[in-house]
Write a protein that holds these residues in place. Structure first.
Motif, PDB file in Angstrom:
ATOM      1  N   ARG A  42      15.951   9.281  -9.064  1.00  0.00           N
ATOM      2  CA  ARG A  42      16.750   8.080  -9.310  1.00  0.00           C
ATOM      3  C   ARG A  42      16.385   7.528 -10.685  1.00  0.00           C
ATOM      4  N   GLN A  43      17.304   6.783 -11.250  1.00  0.00           N
ATOM      5  CA  GLN A  43      17.155   6.292 -12.620  1.00  0.00           C
ATOM      6  C   GLN A  43      15.864   5.513 -12.828  1.00  0.00           C
ATOM      7  N   ARG A  44      15.461   4.693 -11.871  1.00  0.00           N
ATOM      8  CA  ARG A  44      14.228   3.904 -12.032  1.00  0.00           C
ATOM      9  C   ARG A  44      13.005   4.791 -12.212  1.00  0.00           C
TER      10      ARG A  44
ATOM     11  N   THR B  14       0.851  -1.183   0.000  1.00  0.00           N
ATOM     12  CA  THR B  14       0.000   0.000   0.000  1.00  0.00           C
ATOM     13  C   THR B  14       0.886   1.231   0.000  1.00  0.00           C
ATOM     14  N   PRO B  15       0.436   2.317  -0.621  1.00  0.00           N
ATOM     15  CA  PRO B  15       1.239   3.535  -0.657  1.00  0.00           C
ATOM     16  C   PRO B  15       1.461   4.096   0.739  1.00  0.00           C
TER      17      PRO B  15
ATOM     18  N   THR C 248      13.438   5.002  -3.814  1.00  0.00           N
ATOM     19  CA  THR C 248      14.294   3.948  -4.365  1.00  0.00           C
ATOM     20  C   THR C 248      13.507   2.944  -5.196  1.00  0.00           C
ATOM     21  N   PHE C 249      12.192   3.006  -5.156  1.00  0.00           N
ATOM     22  CA  PHE C 249      11.359   2.076  -5.915  1.00  0.00           C
ATOM     23  C   PHE C 249      10.211   2.850  -6.534  1.00  0.00           C
ATOM     24  N   ALA C 250       9.974   2.625  -7.802  1.00  0.00           N
ATOM     25  CA  ALA C 250       8.886   3.304  -8.490  1.00  0.00           C
ATOM     26  C   ALA C 250       8.162   2.313  -9.380  1.00  0.00           C
ATOM     27  N   ASP C 251       6.858   2.295  -9.273  1.00  0.00           N
ATOM     28  CA  ASP C 251       6.045   1.422 -10.109  1.00  0.00           C
ATOM     29  C   ASP C 251       4.773   2.175 -10.507  1.00  0.00           C
ATOM     30  N   PRO C 252       3.864   1.540 -11.221  1.00  0.00           N
ATOM     31  CA  PRO C 252       2.648   2.243 -11.659  1.00  0.00           C
ATOM     32  C   PRO C 252       1.801   2.799 -10.511  1.00  0.00           C
ATOM     33  N   SER C 253       1.889   2.217  -9.320  1.00  0.00           N
ATOM     34  CA  SER C 253       1.133   2.763  -8.185  1.00  0.00           C
ATOM     35  C   SER C 253       1.622   4.164  -7.836  1.00  0.00           C
TER      36      SER C 253
END
Length: 91
Positions: free
Chosen positions: A60-62, A6-7, A34-39
């Motif tokens: 960050r690059q991601r 969950t966000p 440090t983490f990125a996704d569609p959410s």
């Protein structure tokens, strides 16, 4: 075993603030993400709908890749640092 993500409460608070007319500007400090996704992208776009969102980096690059792959890098106002965002707001 399954898990549910969950966000962060701050992200949901920011998304809710986007609909509050008393909030003039929302600054999302993404410099430590440090983490990125569609959410995450969904939350940023929900805040962006108010046209008051500014994304503070450095990213960050991601996250850069996620924004570029989805084409949202051109729609979001992104600065290189929280200090640059502050300077831009004071214009």
């Amino acid at each position: 075993m399954s898990s549910t993500w969950t966000p962060a409460p701050q992200a949901e608070t920011g998304a809710a603030a986007a609909s509050d007319p008393a909030i003039q500007r929302i600054v999302a400090d993404m410099s430590r993400v440090t983490f990125a996704d569609p959410s995450l992208l969904n939350i940023l776009l929900r805040m962006h709908r108010s046209a008051r969102l500014m994304v503070a980096g450095p990213l960050r690059q991601r996250l850069v890749v996620l924004l570029e792959l989805t084409g949202t890098h051109t729609a979001l106002a992104v600065t290189d640092s929280p200090a640059a965002t502050h300077a831009r707001l004071l214009g």
